[in-house]
Structures are given as C-alpha cells and as structure tokens.
Design an enzyme around this catalytic site. Structure first.
Site: not given
Length: 471
Positions: A111-113, A115, A139, A232
């Site tokens: 999950a970090a950071p 978004g 983080r 990504c």
C-alpha cells in the site's frame, strides 16, 4: 534519454509499428495529477474553491491534471486539510476500477505510500474496514500519515509479510488490491532512476515475488470477492504471465471486464504461454495512447462457492464471533464522555479499546490480530490524561466541521493558517470572546486541520509536530 538496449528491443517487438510513436513520448514533459478526496469534499465543491488550474483526467472522475512546473499543491493549506492526493494519472486507475461497496472488507497488499489506499478508504466512506500493508516499516509510516490525513479511521495499517497476514485473514476480504512490486518499465519517462533499478533487478526477479503475492492474496479473498492486480511495467511475464499463473493455481478465478476508456489497450493473450483469450479482458496503458505513464490492470473474481463447514470449523467460528462480541470497554471513561458531549458521534462501547492511555475506535468484525506487526489498529481518538482527554491529530482529520461544537475557521488566505501549520501560537481575539476557552478544531475554509487549546484569545498550537509545514 538513454534506455537499455535490451528494453528497447523488447518494446520494438511488443509495439512493432507503434514503437516510434511510443519512443517520442520520452521527449515530452512528465504529467502531474491531483485526485480529490471525495470523503471530505465533492468534486463539484472542490472545483469551486480550487486555487489551481485543473484539467480533467478523462477516465478518472475525481482526477485532474495540473501544471507541476508552475504550481505546488503540496504547499497549499488544502493539502494539509486532506482535500486531495497528488498522484501520477495512470496510477489512479487501479483503485478507481476496483468496485467498492459500503461495508466491504478491503485489503491493499502493497500500500505505501498510500495513493491507492487513500482512494479505497474514501470509497468506503467510513464503513467496513480497510487493511493497508507495506512490508517496509519506514514506508508504512508514510502510509499511515497519508491515511490519517485523508480522514480514514476504519483501518488497520500493517507492516508484515503477506504470508504471515494470510494466517489471520483466510477468506476474510471482499476486495483485494495488489499494486505489485515490479520492474517499473512504465515509469522510465517519469523517473530516470527506475532505469538503473531495472538493470539491477529485471522482470524475472519481480515475477517470482508477484506470483507469491497473488496466490497468498487469493486465499485471503472470500468466494465471490474481487481482486485487482496492477503493475507499472510493460513486461509480459509480470503482467499476463502473472495472471496466467494465478488462474492455473486457482481455476475458480475468472477475469472480469474493466470499465473501458478509449485509451485503454486490451491485454495480449499472444504473449502468454497458454494464449488464453480471456487475457484480452485485462488492460494495458501506454503513454502514446493516453496522457499518462505505462500501467497494467487486471480485475478478477473468485467464483468458488463456500465449502461446507465441519464441526470443528463451526466451533472455531463461534469462538471467534464470541470473542469479537466481548471486545471493547464496559463503560466509557468519564474524561472521554465529557469531551464527546461536544461531538455529534454516537460512540459504540463495543468498538472502543483502551491500551495504556491511548483510546482507539475500532472497525467492526475484526479477527484477533495479536502477533502481527501493525502501526495502527482503528482510529486513534486520543489519550486519557489525569482528569482530561487529549484528542489526536487523526481524530481531527476524521471530523467534519459540523460534527464538533467549537471550531475556529480561517480562510486559506489568512496568514494564521500557515502559522498554525508551522506550529506557532495564534492570536484569535478578533474571532472569539476573551472568556472562551478549551479545545477548538482549527479549520481552513470549513475543513479541519487539527486541534488548538484556546485561552484568553490565544490558541496554543496542538498541530502534530511530525506533520508541520516545512519552509
């Protein structure tokens, strides 16, 4: 920009005649995105007060482009009020395309950071539970800050191996989001440092990690639940290959259609070993097809029906349900009750937990998480001191102005707003009677920033030191 030759050759084979159009995008400036926090403010209301020139991101209803070369939204009081999150436009897609219903139990695995987690929490709007995890403790601390800034209190923030989490949450979640660690090929244009990382740890390294994560997550998802997997990167092993692996291990999963946008490209069955046609329901995002960076998104549903319980499973389930029912406090402490006379919330005793001086308001129907590494369980309401209750920063961010009796509202242009965010004492004699005193919720244009202690026309600053405005 100097790209690795191996990467260029792979992209030429993948894109063929579109390669030249793709590579030209590296000569264009990066894009900046802002996502409105719909838990605190509607898109329509935000656009009325926005100090920035914004252009809609066409596939994200609460997302906008801004000119990051000329404005700094992270240096505006509205940012400190949690009214928006700054995020690359394509990266907004995963949390946007995972359907969230009121009361869902939702897990953001990596999950970090924050978004994706902040958008999932905003969509839950105070119902159900959001479990947000990052294996890195440092983080995860940044993740916790962003979640609290967004006003999300129905949360568990963990820093644990997904395999350990699985022991506590078998078939618990309605929705799971996996924004997987990846080789980052889709972010080369945005961040040149990603190229060096790709050369050190290529797609093969990350594909192994991804396959471990998705299979662990599959066992934590309820039958009928939905999982969204994203990366990504453009690499086929990390994208279609990982989904293909999940479907081989858990054939009860099926790939679902994703709400379309004209710039989305279908996944590529031909790059997988099995050539299964349903991989075309997944989505590839390329910077020459839309105004964003590279991404891959796959939405899946677990279709297996629940298994029949045996006697031992029934007994264990009843023990767990009985334990959940008996948690919470027997009586609300007087100091807390006195403070809440000025709050319009109806506190449920069963959801209150007190550890030492700290008071937490817990999400409902949680399993026993003792033994797991966590940074936060529920909403930290504040601390019980001798004969008084001191409210927390997280509590302030969870409140709406109309939910607390005593508020001091300053306009965004008032210089006292920045002074407050820097931790300075405020003179507010023009706003209150000299006789007024006690805890006040400090707001910018009706939106809470934090607490202050008022006495004789002066506010003693209670804004959390670690959150303060850095000049």
């Amino acid at each position: 920009m100097n790209l690795p030759i191996k990467f260029e050759e792979k992209m030429k084979a993948l894109l063929q005649e579109e390669y030249e159009e793709y590579i030209k995008r590296y000569d264009e400036p990066r894009l900046y995105g802002l996502r409105v926090n719909t838990r605190k403010i509607s898109v329509e209301e935000f656009l009325k007060i926005s100090p920035f020139e914004l252009k809609p991101i066409p596939w994200i209803e609460n997302g906008f482009y801004y000119d990051g070369d000329h404005v700094q939204p992270s240096k505006h009081p509205y940012y400190f009020a949690g009214l928006y999150y700054l995020q690359e436009p394509s990266a907004m897609t995963p949390a946007n395309r995972l359907p969230i219903n009121p009361g869902d139990k939702v897990f953001d695995v990596c999950a970090a950071p924050g978004g994706k987690a902040t958008e999932l929490g905003a969509k839950l709007d105070g119902t159900g539970v959001l479990v947000a995890n990052d294996i890195s403790n440092s983080r995860a601390k940044g993740l916790l800050k962003n979640i609290e800034l967004f006003g999300i209190g129905n949360v568990l923030v963990l820093s644990e191996e997904p395999g350990k989490i699985e022991e506590y949450f078998e078939e618990y979640f309605d929705k799971i989001l996996i924004d997987a660690p990846c080789s980052g090929e889709g972010m080369f244009r945005k961040d040149k440092k990603m190229v060096k990382a790709w050369e050190e740890h290529g797609p093969e390294f990350f594909a192994k990690i991804q396959r471990s994560i998705v299979t662990q997550a599959a066992r934590m998802l309820k039958p009928g639940g939905m999982m969204l997997y994203s990366t990504c990167t453009f690499d086929s092993e990390e994208n279609e290959g990982t989904i293909e692996y999940l479907l081989e291990q858990y054939p009860e999963f099926q790939i679902c259609e994703i709400a379309p946008y004209e710039g989305f490209c279908p996944g590529l069955p031909e790059v997988s070993r099995s050539k299964r046609e349903d991989l075309s329901r997944t989505v590839r995002m390329f910077p020459h097809k839309l105004h964003g960076e590279g991404h891959y998104v796959a939405l899946l549903q677990k279709g297996e029906q629940p298994k029949e319980e045996n006697e031992e499973q029934t007994r264990q389930r009843r023990i767990k349900a009985d334990r959940i029912a008996k948690t919470g406090v027997r009586k609300i402490p007087e100091e807390l009750e006195a403070f809440f006379e000025n709050v319009s919330w109806d506190l449920e005793k069963s959801r209150l937990e007190i550890h030492g001086e700290c008071v937490y308001y817990m999400p409902e129907d949680l399993p026993d998480v003792r033994g797991i590494r966590f940074l936060r369980t529920g909403l930290l309401l504040g601390e019980l001191k001798k004969n008084r209750f001191e409210p927390s920063q997280a509590f302030a961010m969870n409140l709406k102005k109309e939910e607390y009796r005593y508020c001091l509202c300053l306009s965004a242009e008032d210089e006292r707003v920045v002074k407050y965010l820097k931790g300075e004492t405020l003179d507010v004699e023009d706003l209150v009677s000299p006789k007024e005193k006690g805890w006040y919720l400090i707001c910018v244009d009706e939106y809470p920033l934090g607490w202050g202690k008022l006495s004789a026309g002066t506010v003693k600053n209670k804004y959390l030191p670690g959150w303060r405005w850095q000049s």
